[in-house]
Design an enzyme around this catalytic site. Sequence first.
Site, PDB file in Angstrom:
ATOM      1  N   PRO A  26      23.568 -41.454  47.886  1.00 15.41           N
ATOM      2  CA  PRO A  26      22.817 -40.623  46.939  1.00 15.41           C
ATOM      3  C   PRO A  26      21.744 -39.752  47.591  1.00 15.41           C
ATOM      4  CG  PRO A  26      22.209 -42.935  46.739  1.00 15.41           C
ATOM      5  CD  PRO A  26      23.423 -42.881  47.611  1.00 15.41           C
ATOM      6  N   ASN A  27      21.634 -38.557  47.060  1.00 14.24           N
ATOM      7  CA  ASN A  27      20.623 -37.553  47.437  1.00 14.24           C
ATOM      8  C   ASN A  27      20.864 -36.909  48.795  1.00 14.24           C
ATOM      9  OD1 ASN A  27      18.956 -37.868  45.052  1.00 14.24           O
ATOM     10  ND2 ASN A  27      18.468 -39.885  45.866  1.00 14.24           N
ATOM     11  N   ARG A  34      15.452 -31.576  50.285  1.00 18.19           N
ATOM     12  CA  ARG A  34      14.568 -32.738  50.078  1.00 18.19           C
ATOM     13  C   ARG A  34      13.735 -33.028  51.338  1.00 18.19           C
ATOM     14  NH1 ARG A  34      18.010 -38.350  50.898  1.00 18.19           N
ATOM     15  NH2 ARG A  34      16.109 -39.245  50.051  1.00 18.19           N
ATOM     16  N   TYR A  93      13.631 -35.445  56.747  1.00 14.77           N
ATOM     17  CA  TYR A  93      15.073 -35.353  56.983  1.00 14.77           C
ATOM     18  C   TYR A  93      15.508 -34.074  57.708  1.00 14.77           C
ATOM     19  CZ  TYR A  93      15.035 -39.222  53.656  1.00 14.77           C
ATOM     20  OH  TYR A  93      14.779 -40.422  53.038  1.00 14.77           O
ATOM     21  N   ASN A 102      26.203 -43.522  55.573  1.00 18.45           N
ATOM     22  CA  ASN A 102      24.771 -43.509  55.274  1.00 18.45           C
ATOM     23  C   ASN A 102      24.675 -43.830  53.781  1.00 18.45           C
ATOM     24  OD1 ASN A 102      22.102 -43.073  54.750  1.00 18.45           O
ATOM     25  ND2 ASN A 102      21.968 -41.108  55.848  1.00 18.45           N
ATOM     26  N   ALA A 132      19.640 -44.674  49.685  1.00 14.12           N
ATOM     27  CA  ALA A 132      18.789 -45.656  48.996  1.00 14.12           C
ATOM     28  C   ALA A 132      19.532 -46.964  48.691  1.00 14.12           C
ATOM     29  CB  ALA A 132      18.239 -45.050  47.710  1.00 14.12           C
ATOM     30  N   GLU A 153      26.546 -47.660  60.488  1.00 18.52           N
ATOM     31  CA  GLU A 153      25.640 -47.069  59.489  1.00 18.52           C
ATOM     32  C   GLU A 153      24.663 -46.141  60.203  1.00 18.52           C
ATOM     33  OE1 GLU A 153      22.628 -49.066  57.352  1.00 18.52           O
ATOM     34  OE2 GLU A 153      21.868 -50.104  59.107  1.00 18.52           O
ATOM     35  N   HIS A 163      21.121 -43.719  59.650  1.00 17.19           N
ATOM     36  CA  HIS A 163      19.982 -43.258  58.852  1.00 17.19           C
ATOM     37  C   HIS A 163      19.308 -42.134  59.616  1.00 17.19           C
ATOM     38  CE1 HIS A 163      20.504 -46.308  55.907  1.00 17.19           C
ATOM     39  NE2 HIS A 163      20.645 -47.181  56.872  1.00 17.19           N
ATOM     40  N   ARG A 201       8.934 -46.738  57.976  1.00 15.09           N
ATOM     41  CA  ARG A 201       8.566 -46.085  56.715  1.00 15.09           C
ATOM     42  C   ARG A 201       8.035 -47.132  55.725  1.00 15.09           C
ATOM     43  NH1 ARG A 201      13.168 -42.211  54.752  1.00 15.09           N
ATOM     44  NH2 ARG A 201      11.478 -41.579  53.357  1.00 15.09           N
TER      45      ARG A 201
HETATM   46  C1  DQA Z   1      18.091 -42.578  54.517  1.00 13.71           C
HETATM   47  C2  DQA Z   1      16.911 -43.543  54.407  1.00 13.71           C
HETATM   48  C3  DQA Z   1      16.865 -44.184  53.022  1.00 13.71           C
HETATM   49  O1  DQA Z   1      15.770 -45.070  52.946  1.00 13.71           O
HETATM   50  C4  DQA Z   1      16.698 -43.121  51.952  1.00 13.71           C
HETATM   51  O2  DQA Z   1      16.730 -43.695  50.677  1.00 13.71           O
HETATM   52  C5  DQA Z   1      17.687 -42.014  52.086  1.00 13.71           C
HETATM   53  C6  DQA Z   1      18.067 -41.537  53.409  1.00 13.71           C
HETATM   54  C7  DQA Z   1      18.095 -41.833  55.872  1.00 13.71           C
HETATM   55  O3  DQA Z   1      19.138 -41.265  56.192  1.00 13.71           O
HETATM   56  O4  DQA Z   1      17.090 -41.801  56.566  1.00 13.71           O
HETATM   57  O5  DQA Z   1      18.108 -41.445  51.086  1.00 13.71           O
HETATM   58  O6  DQA Z   1      19.285 -43.321  54.440  1.00 13.71           O
END
Ligand code: DQA
Length: 159
Positions: free
Chosen positions: A9-10, A17, A22, A73, A76, A97, A99, A106
């Site tokens: 998500p996102n 964002r 990011y 990835n 959240a 995985e 990130h 964080r």
């Molecule tokens: C994320 C880190 C997560 O905590 C966050 O919710 C994201 C992006 C990252 O790629 O750094 O949406 O996965």
Amino acid sequence: MKIVVIQGPNLNMLGIREQQVYGSMKLEQIHAQMKEFATQSEIEIEFFQSNLEGEIVDKIQECYGDADGIIINAAAYTHTSIAIRDAISAVNLPTIEVHISNIHRREEFRKQNMIAPVCTSSIVGFGPFGYHLAMVGMIQIMNELRAVQEMQKQVSEAK
Ligand code: DQA
């Protein structure tokens, strides 16, 4: 070799964002770079993004019998989803995985990671370059698996 890249998500909002966290690259740009590297390395690659937990579970399940490895990835959902964790565990494929940010430095709630214990490895905090590192890592894992299988074959043939 086929790799499926699953984005949670996102991540479709990358480039918009929280750029200070990011960066400014859009998801399509990241995928275009990955596609270029995959083509050079003669790897088949498929991309999938969803904001919905169940769709991500479905996609992981579809990888069974179809893909050789997963780069994910879970965004959240990393911090909350037992369903995604169980799906990764169920298909039992090499899974890396990624990130983009360093989740360890964080907020406290990002320190809980449901996914990492069932993944082959984690790449965090390299920005979008982490996806490239994941591909290089996946090629290495595949080469090692192939070498082990070859050795096992030779041993069984020698018996
Ligand atoms: C994320 C880190 C997560 O905590 C966050 O919710 C994201 C992006 C990252 O790629 O750094 O949406 O996965």
